[in-house]
Design a protein around this motif. Structure first.
Motif, short mmCIF file in Angstrom:
data_model
loop_
_atom_site.label_atom_id
_atom_site.label_comp_id
_atom_site.label_asym_id
_atom_site.label_seq_id
_atom_site.Cartn_x
_atom_site.Cartn_y
_atom_site.Cartn_z
N TRP A 136 0.80 -1.22 0.00
CA TRP A 136 0.00 0.00 0.00
C TRP A 136 0.83 1.28 0.00
O TRP A 136 0.32 2.36 -0.32
CB TRP A 136 -0.98 0.02 1.17
CG TRP A 136 -0.42 -0.28 2.53
CD1 TRP A 136 -0.49 -1.47 3.20
CD2 TRP A 136 0.30 0.61 3.41
NE1 TRP A 136 0.13 -1.38 4.42
CE2 TRP A 136 0.61 -0.12 4.58
CE3 TRP A 136 0.68 1.94 3.32
CZ2 TRP A 136 1.31 0.45 5.65
CZ3 TRP A 136 1.38 2.52 4.37
CH2 TRP A 136 1.69 1.77 5.52
N ASP A 165 -3.77 -4.38 4.85
CA ASP A 165 -3.98 -4.70 3.44
C ASP A 165 -5.46 -4.84 3.13
O ASP A 165 -5.95 -4.40 2.08
CB ASP A 165 -3.26 -6.00 3.06
CG ASP A 165 -1.79 -5.80 2.80
OD1 ASP A 165 -1.36 -4.65 2.61
OD2 ASP A 165 -1.05 -6.81 2.79
N GLN A 217 -12.58 -1.35 2.01
CA GLN A 217 -12.78 -0.04 1.40
C GLN A 217 -14.16 0.51 1.76
O GLN A 217 -14.31 1.71 2.05
CB GLN A 217 -12.63 -0.13 -0.11
CG GLN A 217 -11.22 -0.46 -0.58
CD GLN A 217 -11.11 -0.51 -2.10
OE1 GLN A 217 -12.09 -0.28 -2.82
NE2 GLN A 217 -9.92 -0.84 -2.59
N ASN A 264 -5.59 4.05 -5.02
CA ASN A 264 -6.29 2.92 -5.63
C ASN A 264 -7.75 2.82 -5.21
O ASN A 264 -8.54 2.14 -5.86
CB ASN A 264 -5.58 1.61 -5.28
CG ASN A 264 -5.68 1.28 -3.80
OD1 ASN A 264 -5.12 1.99 -2.97
ND2 ASN A 264 -6.40 0.22 -3.46
N TYR A 301 -7.27 -2.92 0.09
CA TYR A 301 -7.49 -3.67 -1.15
C TYR A 301 -8.75 -4.52 -1.20
O TYR A 301 -9.20 -4.89 -2.28
CB TYR A 301 -6.26 -4.56 -1.43
CG TYR A 301 -5.02 -3.73 -1.65
CD1 TYR A 301 -4.88 -2.94 -2.79
CD2 TYR A 301 -4.00 -3.71 -0.70
CE1 TYR A 301 -3.74 -2.16 -2.98
CE2 TYR A 301 -2.86 -2.94 -0.88
CZ TYR A 301 -2.74 -2.16 -2.03
OH TYR A 301 -1.62 -1.39 -2.21
N ASP A 302 -9.31 -4.85 -0.05
CA ASP A 302 -10.53 -5.65 -0.06
C ASP A 302 -11.75 -4.73 -0.20
O ASP A 302 -11.80 -3.66 0.39
CB ASP A 302 -10.63 -6.47 1.23
CG ASP A 302 -11.72 -7.52 1.16
OD1 ASP A 302 -12.89 -7.17 1.37
OD2 ASP A 302 -11.40 -8.68 0.90
N ASP A 314 0.70 2.96 -3.18
CA ASP A 314 -0.61 3.52 -3.52
C ASP A 314 -0.99 4.73 -2.67
O ASP A 314 -2.11 5.23 -2.78
CB ASP A 314 -1.69 2.44 -3.38
CG ASP A 314 -1.66 1.45 -4.52
OD1 ASP A 314 -1.51 1.89 -5.68
OD2 ASP A 314 -1.78 0.24 -4.28
#
Length: 425
Positions: A115, A334, A343, A358, A338-339, A118
């Motif tokens: 991350w 994470d 989010q 992202n 990313y999930d 990002d």
């Protein structure tokens, strides 16, 4: 039988876990289940974060996340310090940005985490990334659009308030329309780390740390500082129109939020995190931001800007946490980035503005959207509360409270601020 008993006892006692929070079980981290703790310093999202932890555990059955919080009387840095003193630090600790440096020797190096690439902006300390930026936040005057539109006789444009005098003109219009213009929350953290800190953020050179160093050395004289004087002129106007002026210290976070949400008062001073509390009283209400003027000069950038920054930061303990716990903590971070469920928690449940490029989910609540608009338009000044010591909100928040209730004058307030900084090590 003795031999069998010995084997059973050995098997049961061979991995007690101690402070590691590990126990026997089956998962993808070496056959052991792992328990990690998360110190949350955003009390307004305590339930949402606890629910997110359950979601994460459901997707990662071998990892249990326990969310702990700070009390209203204890700052995040005090809570984290007390946990270390007890030998039971949180695996993940969310602190104010300015306090991360105090724990840099106890924090795991996160520079190689996915991350980091990002991040919307670099987040380094001494050339390393040791903290996860949890949210972009901002603050100023929060207003109820329906109430202020009525007072303005049409759609209100916050850009029309760009000085202390134009702010008072708006207060007069609201009062004439039949509503209370403003309610001031008495919280020390709000008055100390947010309102007073606008003095540091509004310096002409725009370098917060440079100005704070001049306060530490005794070179800066606050009583003669234009930004301080202008900001306190604004605060005097706020006191004059305060709905709670008969008993200012009785106005709580919840009361100030509900008053504006319900339209009992048009405006309060706070940040976009207030939306979670406001929606309890008015789930469909529309709210906006007005910058806090620090002068009567409409061209001053601070008069048309909100204080915006990456505020809450999360570090992973490496001193007491096992390798398995640190790996589990990294996996949780994470998951947030990313999930899809992670989010959704950040943007829609916790109502925060993520610090990651992202994440394409856009905030839907009116306060977060306003922060994004001001930030994208370049109308921001530093979130100076990120640069102050952990006790600033308590010590100087109390000084601001005395001024709020007329137990202190401006000269005494300036002296207390100067004395505080001269004693900062």
């Amino acid at each position: 039988m003795l031999l069998i008993l010995t084997v059973i006892v050995s098997a049961c006692g061979g991995n007690s876990g101690g402070n590691s929070g590990e126990s026997s079980g089956s998962n993808d981290s070496g056959g052991k289940s792992v328990k990690i703790t998360f110190l949350n310093s955003k009390s307004e999202i305590q339930q949402q974060l606890a629910d997110a932890a359950k979601q994460f555990t459901a997707a990662n059955p071998g990892i249990e996340v326990e969310v702990i919080t700070t009390s209203q009387s204890q700052s995040p840095v005090e809570k984290a310090t007390s946990l270390y003193s007890a030998g039971t630090p949180a695996t993940l600790a969310m602190l104010d940005a300015g306090d991360i440096a105090k724990f840099k020797d106890k924090a795991a190096d996160l520079s190689s985490e996915k991350w980091v690439k990002d991040l919307a902006q670099p987040n380094e300390l001494d050339g390393k990334t040791i903290a996860f930026p949890f949210a972009i936040e901002g603050y100023g005057f929060i207003y109820n659009k329906a109430v202020v539109d009525k007072a303005a006789g049409g759609k209100f444009d916050p850009a029309t308030v760009n000085s202390t005098s134009s702010l008072e003109d708006l207060f007069k219009k609201i009062e004439t329309s039949g509503s209370a213009p403003l309610i001031i929350g008495s919280m020390d953290w709000s008055l100390g780390n947010h309102f007073l800190a606008l003095t540091y953020a509004a310096q002409p050179e725009g370098d917060v740390n440079k100005y704070l160093e001049s306060l530490k050395s005794g070179e800066a004289k606050l009583a003669d500082n234009a930004a301080f004087k202008g900001l306190m002129d604004t605060f005097d106007v706020m006191k004059k129109y305060n709905k709670g002026k008969n008993d200012p210290m009785a106005v709580t976070y919840e009361q100030s939020s509900a008053a504006v949400a319900k339209g009992e008062a048009a405006i309060t001073f706070n940040g976009n995190w207030l939306i979670t509390e406001m929606q309890k009283s008015n789930p469909t209400g529309e709210f906006g931001f007005i910058p806090v003027p620090v002068s009567n000069n409409a061209s001053d950038k601070a008069n048309t800007s909100l204080a915006i920054g990456a505020t809450k930061q999360v570090f992973i303990d490496k001193e007491k946490s096992s390798e398995q716990q640190q790996a589990a903590a990294k996996k949780f971070l994470d998951w947030l980035v990313y999930d899809q469920a992670g989010q959704d928690f950040l943007v829609n449940k916790a109502n925060v503005i993520p610090a990651f490029k992202n994440i394409t989910l856009q905030p839907t609540n009116s306060l977060a959207k306003a922060i994004v608009e001001y930030n994208n338009a370049g109308k921001s000044i530093p979130f100076a509360g990120n640069d102050v010591p952990g006790d600033h909100w308590k010590v100087l928040g109390a000084s601001m409270q005395k001024y709020l209730v007329d137990k202190s004058d401006r000269a005494a307030l300036a002296a207390e601020v100067e004395d505080y900084w001269k004693n900062v090590k």
